[in-house]
Scaffold this active site. Sequence first.
Site, PDB file in Angstrom:
ATOM      1  CG  ASP A 146      -2.146   0.883   1.134  1.00  0.00           C
ATOM      2  OD1 ASP A 146      -2.261   1.571  -0.135  1.00  0.00           O
ATOM      3  OD2 ASP A 146      -2.887   1.152   1.834  1.00  0.00           O
ATOM      4  CG  ASN A 196      -6.403   0.339   7.577  1.00  0.00           C
ATOM      5  OD1 ASN A 196      -6.312   0.466   6.316  1.00  0.00           O
ATOM      6  ND2 ASN A 196      -5.112   0.263   8.261  1.00  0.00           N
ATOM      7  CB  ILE A 233     -14.502   9.337   3.877  1.00  0.00           C
ATOM      8  CG1 ILE A 233     -13.605   8.695   2.814  1.00  0.00           C
ATOM      9  CG2 ILE A 233     -15.058  10.860   4.068  1.00  0.00           C
ATOM     10  CD1 ILE A 233     -14.580   8.537   1.419  1.00  0.00           C
ATOM     11  CD  GLU A 234     -12.857   8.800  11.275  1.00  0.00           C
ATOM     12  OE1 GLU A 234     -13.038   7.711  11.799  1.00  0.00           O
ATOM     13  OE2 GLU A 234     -12.385   9.596  11.824  1.00  0.00           O
ATOM     14  CG  HIS A 289       0.399   6.079   7.288  1.00  0.00           C
ATOM     15  ND1 HIS A 289      -0.715   7.058   7.728  1.00  0.00           N
ATOM     16  CD2 HIS A 289      -0.218   5.073   6.611  1.00  0.00           C
ATOM     17  CE1 HIS A 289      -1.812   6.377   7.565  1.00  0.00           C
ATOM     18  NE2 HIS A 289      -1.285   5.319   6.841  1.00  0.00           N
ATOM     19  N   PRO A 329      -4.692   9.314  13.276  1.00  0.00           N
ATOM     20  CG  PRO A 329      -5.287   7.767  11.720  1.00  0.00           C
ATOM     21  CD  PRO A 329      -4.170   8.657  12.151  1.00  0.00           C
ATOM     22  CG  HIS A 337       0.373   4.706  10.971  1.00  0.00           C
ATOM     23  ND1 HIS A 337       0.270   3.759  12.027  1.00  0.00           N
ATOM     24  CD2 HIS A 337      -0.358   3.969   9.986  1.00  0.00           C
ATOM     25  CE1 HIS A 337      -0.134   2.593  11.732  1.00  0.00           C
ATOM     26  NE2 HIS A 337      -0.711   2.569  10.481  1.00  0.00           N
ATOM     27  N   GLY A 338      -1.140   6.133  13.973  1.00  0.00           N
ATOM     28  CA  GLY A 338      -2.527   5.781  14.398  1.00  0.00           C
ATOM     29  C   GLY A 338      -2.533   5.122  15.777  1.00  0.00           C
TER      30      GLY A 338
END
Length: 417
Positions: free
Chosen positions: A87, A179, A182-183, A290, A322, A346-347
């Site tokens: 990714d 994972n 959109i928020e 990330h 996040p 990164h989270g």
Amino acid sequence: MSGSSDETKPVRSYEVLNPSGGVPIKAWIRGVPLEDAARKQLENVARLPFIHKWVAAMPDVHWGKGATVGSVIPTAGAIVPAAVGVDIGCGMMAARTSLTAKDLPEDLRGLRSAIEAAVPHGRTHNGGPGDRGAWGEPPPAQAEAWKALEPGYREITDKHPKLDRGWHVTHLGTLGTGNHFIEVCLDREERVWVMLHSGSRGVGNRIGSYFIELAKQDMRTWFVNLPDQDLAYLPEGTQHFADYVQAVGWAQDYAARNRELMMAAILAALRGAPGLPPFQADLELVNCHHNYVQRERHYGREVWVTRKGAVRAGPGELGIIPGSMGARSYIVRGKGHPESFHSCSHGAGRAMSRAEAKARFTLEDHARATAGIECRKDVDVIDETPAAYKSIDAVMEAQQDLVEVVHTLRQVLCVKG
């Protein structure tokens, strides 16, 4: 510092692991668990002969495919493609709008539907024709963006024709699965933010997978024995290395553009939603990778820094950390900590595998954990339920010397692939 008393020495905020036959691992893990499988992965990376100084582990560290998620790997003279992963360029984008909580409708289902209609998400038909997660016919903005990206793509595929298959432009401006999300969020001043998480989609996956296999083939050709075949590397100075650097850089550009196109589509959908007043959406913007590799200078040397689930947090640089579907997220400013190679988490980081989450939690558990949030509440997202992740509060506490919090966000709407 030489000559300083114990009272004036700064308190070290990380743990040091010293694997036999390897460089140290500096791990910001105080108050958060480090699973045995992740520790073993980190130790294997630390034993590679081209690691620069040490490996840094972020507080969201957990076992991952190829290399540990939440790790920062500085290398001199080689890159490990599987550490970057498939990714390529996965990351976050956030935009603060001039909207406030009182501008939002009481029932957010309409906004969620508008966003879902504007951005292809998920995956059907095994990713083949008719896949709901891809464009049937790319809209003008996506087609125009591809015109700028295509020449670089053709340079890569001319040298490696096997890469020229599957989606490219039809995935540009789409979300994906897993994972990715959109928020719509609110900060502590009740201002509305739009935030999203995605990467280079199918074309990045092909590039990553292809060069991971090339590296493994090269290791077999050169009779290089590794503790883990996913640590197969491409030495600098070889053609495969040069081609990978070109391809991974292109995929990272694609990923950043993918996020920009989605953000534009989401904002357009919100502007067209009934009841919302006109608004600005460029008051604050952050777009950060990330999962990526780039050339940087650390401790007097130009090296390749692979951030596998980590964000660059140089002095004053903005990043996004996040939480999960039911936890806070953070816009942060980097402190430029040299020992983390200017990085942060990164989270929250997964606390368990997707299979374990599906076996452990019920639909009722998920509904309770996401109460008050407009989002999917079906069995297909239980692997993303908040309890499958580490505590974002503990993760943030463990990296106070890496970043400062600029904004704290809570989601009120979430779209999952």
